[in-house]
Design an enzyme around this catalytic site. Structure first.
Site, PDB file in Angstrom:
ATOM      1  N   TRP A   3       0.809  -1.221   0.000  1.00 42.91           N
ATOM      2  CA  TRP A   3       0.000   0.000   0.000  1.00 42.91           C
ATOM      3  C   TRP A   3       0.845   1.276   0.000  1.00 42.91           C
ATOM      4  CZ3 TRP A   3       1.781   2.466   4.192  1.00 42.91           C
ATOM      5  CH2 TRP A   3       2.278   1.682   5.231  1.00 42.91           C
ATOM      6  N   ASN A   4       2.147   1.186   0.241  1.00 43.67           N
ATOM      7  CA  ASN A   4       2.887   2.440   0.450  1.00 43.67           C
ATOM      8  C   ASN A   4       3.219   3.181  -0.840  1.00 43.67           C
ATOM      9  OD1 ASN A   4       4.832   0.578  -0.237  1.00 43.67           O
ATOM     10  ND2 ASN A   4       6.371   1.361   1.177  1.00 43.67           N
ATOM     11  N   PRO A  35      -3.216  -5.934  -5.846  1.00 48.46           N
ATOM     12  CA  PRO A  35      -2.750  -4.802  -5.041  1.00 48.46           C
ATOM     13  C   PRO A  35      -3.152  -4.987  -3.575  1.00 48.46           C
ATOM     14  CG  PRO A  35      -4.747  -4.194  -6.232  1.00 48.46           C
ATOM     15  CD  PRO A  35      -4.420  -5.618  -6.630  1.00 48.46           C
ATOM     16  N   ALA A  36      -2.556  -4.191  -2.694  1.00 50.68           N
ATOM     17  CA  ALA A  36      -2.933  -4.236  -1.272  1.00 50.68           C
ATOM     18  C   ALA A  36      -4.394  -3.836  -1.114  1.00 50.68           C
ATOM     19  CB  ALA A  36      -2.041  -3.283  -0.484  1.00 50.68           C
ATOM     20  N   GLY A  77       6.728  -6.271  -0.443  1.00 54.97           N
ATOM     21  CA  GLY A  77       5.997  -6.234   0.820  1.00 54.97           C
ATOM     22  C   GLY A  77       6.917  -6.637   1.953  1.00 54.97           C
ATOM     23  N   SER A  78       6.322  -7.141   3.021  1.00 46.99           N
ATOM     24  CA  SER A  78       7.116  -7.446   4.206  1.00 46.99           C
ATOM     25  C   SER A  78       7.950  -8.714   4.016  1.00 46.99           C
ATOM     26  CB  SER A  78       6.180  -7.632   5.407  1.00 46.99           C
ATOM     27  OG  SER A  78       5.321  -8.718   5.161  1.00 46.99           O
ATOM     28  N   LEU A  88      11.676  -6.704  -0.303  1.00 46.41           N
ATOM     29  CA  LEU A  88      11.119  -6.872   1.047  1.00 46.41           C
ATOM     30  C   LEU A  88      11.496  -5.714   1.979  1.00 46.41           C
ATOM     31  CD1 LEU A  88      11.823 -10.720   1.220  1.00 46.41           C
ATOM     32  CD2 LEU A  88       9.817  -9.554   0.325  1.00 46.41           C
ATOM     33  N   CYS A 119      10.274   1.531   2.179  1.00 48.97           N
ATOM     34  CA  CYS A 119      11.229   0.467   2.520  1.00 48.97           C
ATOM     35  C   CYS A 119      12.655   1.013   2.573  1.00 48.97           C
ATOM     36  CB  CYS A 119      11.121  -0.662   1.510  1.00 48.97           C
ATOM     37  SG  CYS A 119      11.278  -0.046  -0.163  1.00 48.97           S
ATOM     38  N   GLU A 124      11.923  -2.907  11.647  1.00 46.99           N
ATOM     39  CA  GLU A 124      11.657  -1.897  10.616  1.00 46.99           C
ATOM     40  C   GLU A 124      10.568  -0.997  11.190  1.00 46.99           C
ATOM     41  OE1 GLU A 124       9.719  -3.329   7.010  1.00 46.99           O
ATOM     42  OE2 GLU A 124      10.731  -1.788   5.836  1.00 46.99           O
TER      43      GLU A 124
END
Ligand code: NAP
Length: 493
Positions: free
Chosen positions: A164-165, A189-190, A242-243, A265, A298, A395
């Site tokens: 989403w960022n 997408p998120a 993503g994460s 990531l 990130c 993070e």
């Protein structure tokens, strides 16, 4: 200038506000007509109800991408390039509507959203050009009667799962090289930011891409969609941003069908200020790399290391600069810091601050939730931080700057590398020998020297260690979507 939100949604999005998924060139609802809410992080108001798809619709999208691949992969590079250039121009023609939509669903200041739309478009332009340069090789043969060449061919159907960022650019950074290479794509997408992805699909449709080449699945049941995308043998490549936690799960899932994977990531970026640095420039760089998107990128600075001799000067100047950052609605042109994505993010970073203070850190500014603004957290500075504190192990993904004192180059490089992550890193110095030594010593995929802004289409973006693998952008970005085939021609006598 203040923008009226209702007006922005109803009129200014210019037909780009879509609420259905896009499969095989058709706008579709979910099979059971279910929807999920997309909200504005500024005030949690509902912006739209979006089609909530599941595994069976995902399978249909994969099948349509597979059908489309048969012809899309046979088009010439010139044809693909022409369509991508059309899409690039359309994205630029609609900067304002796309930026407003992005700010509405994501929260970042409009100036950053406009920047993201331009940045996102730059990948489409770049790979429209790179499409024409996917050269193979001729290789000196090992036998008199043999000739050897290599071909580069599209990997096949690509699945892309995005965060989403950066609701626009994280998609274009994947789909532009994929489409340029001759692949077809299915994007998830998120769930917080599907509107930017659907707006992009509307532009893809307008540009005239063949049906099935570009598909978007919207859903708030990520696992169900991810299970299908990773288990389905038709999908030959997964590109994920993503994460690290979700990335590891998806890599495991992809192993059953041995898919090619690219993983962008999480990070834990160090920002080092050496004693020979220009401190004013370092302060500007730290503000840019720490507080962009309210700290939710990130590549955001996560830990600031400052040499003992310039520590207090840096902290004083940095504090003055941070206290000038204006918090507010992303739609307000003067806003520098918008909301975080949701109240869970606020709770998480507030916990990190409280914990750090409990461990001996000193709060210089910020550090408290804001009573009537659930998703906001003020820009915060902590000093007396040590690298072993919880805040340095995580993070942060928010507007907190922990500052750590150091005395020696070898010590700071060791501390900077003391993390499982390896995405972005930064340092400020004017000593050329140190610049070489430290650049080589940092275990990161990207190093910014005397700058806090490193993202650009023309350079390879990506991480090492648990920050992922693969590179996006640059001449290397195409390789992620191409297979090398070796062809040996015998009997040449
Ligand atoms: P996330 O929770 O990992 O989610 C990313 C995407 O994965 C979303 O679309 C999410 O869907 C989906 N997802 C979650 N669980 C899934 C599952 N089991 N199967 C399939 N898909 C699943 O990350 P995030 O919170 O959105 O984004 C922040 C993270 O992204 C940070 O760690 C950041 O560093 C990283 N990031 C990295 C880069 C880079 O280039 N290295 C760039 C930007 C962000 P839902 O939203 O629907 O849950």
């Amino acid at each position: 200038m203040k923008i009226d939100i209702k007006n922005a949604i109803e009129n200014q999005c210019n037909g780009l506000l879509r609420t259905k998924s896009f499969i095989n060139g058709v706008w579709v609802s979910s099979e059971n007509e279910s929807t999920f809410e997309v909200t504005n992080p500024f005030d949690n108001s509902v912006i739209a109800n979006v089609a909530n798809l599941g595994g069976s619709e995902t399978k249909k999208a994969i099948d349509s991408a597979n059908e489309a691949f048969k012809t899309w992969s046979k088009t010439t590079a010139e044809e693909r390039s022409r369509l991508l250039k059309k899409l690039y121009q359309l994205q630029l023609d609609h900067i304002e509507e796309l930026a407003q939509l992005l700010t509405l669903e994501q929260g970042k200041p409009l100036v950053e959203s406009r920047g993201e739309i331009k940045y996102g478009a730059s990948f489409i332009e770049w790979f429209a050009e790179e499409a024409k340069r996917t050269y193979g090789d001729t290789i000196p043969s090992h036998g008199h009667d043999k000739r050897i060449i290599t071909l580069k061919q599209a990997v096949g159907v690509v699945a892309a799962i995005t965060p989403w960022n950066f609701p626009n650019a994280m998609i274009t950074r994947k789909i532009a090289p994929a489409l340029a290479a001759g692949c077809t794509v299915v994007i998830k997408p998120a769930h917080q930011t599907p509107l930017s992805a659907l707006a992009l699909a509307a532009l893809v449709e307008k540009a005239g891409f063949p049906k099935g080449v570009f598909n978007v699945i919207t859903s708030d049941t990520a696992k169900e969609i991810g299970d299908e995308l990773t288990a389905n043998p038709i999908v030959r490549k997964l590109s994920f941003t993503g994460s690290t936690k979700v990335g590891k799960t998806l890599m495991r899932q992809c192993s059953d069908t041995v898919k090619k994977v690219s993983m962008e990531l999480g990070g834990n970026a160090p920002f080092i200020v050496f004693e020979d640095a220009n401190i004013d420039n370092a302060v500007r760089g730290a503000i840019a790399s720490k507080y962009r998107n309210a700290g939710q990128t990130c590549v955001c600075t996560n830990r600031i290391f400052v040499h003992d001799n310039v520590y207090q000067t840096f902290v004083d100047k940095f504090t003055v600069a941070v206290n000038k950052l204006k918090m507010g609605s992303g739609l307000d042109e003067e806003t520098a810091i918008g909301p975080l994505i949701n109240s869970d993010a606020v709770t998480f970073i507030d916990g990190l601050v409280k914990n750090a203070v409990g461990e001996g850190a000193k709060l210089i500014t910020g550090g408290e939730k804001i009573a009537d603004k659930e998703n906001f957290y003020p820009p915060t500075i902590l000093t007396n931080v040590t690298n072993s504190m919880e805040i340095c192990r995580n993070e942060i993904f928010g507007s907190i700057a922990p500052i750590i004192r150091f005395k020696d180059e070898a010590e700071v490089v060791k501390m900077a590398n003391d993390t499982p992550y390896g995405l972005a890193s930064y340092f400020y110095s004017n000593d050329y020998a140190k610049i070489w030594r430290v650049s080589e010593g940092l275990e990161y995929g990207m190093v910014g020297i005397n700058t806090g802004m490193i993202s650009t289409t023309v350079a390879p973006f990506g991480g090492i260690k648990e920050s992922g693998n693969g590179r996006e952008g640059s001449k290397y970005g195409m390789d992620e979507y191409l297979e090398i085939k070796y062809v040996c021609i015998g009997g040449v006598l």
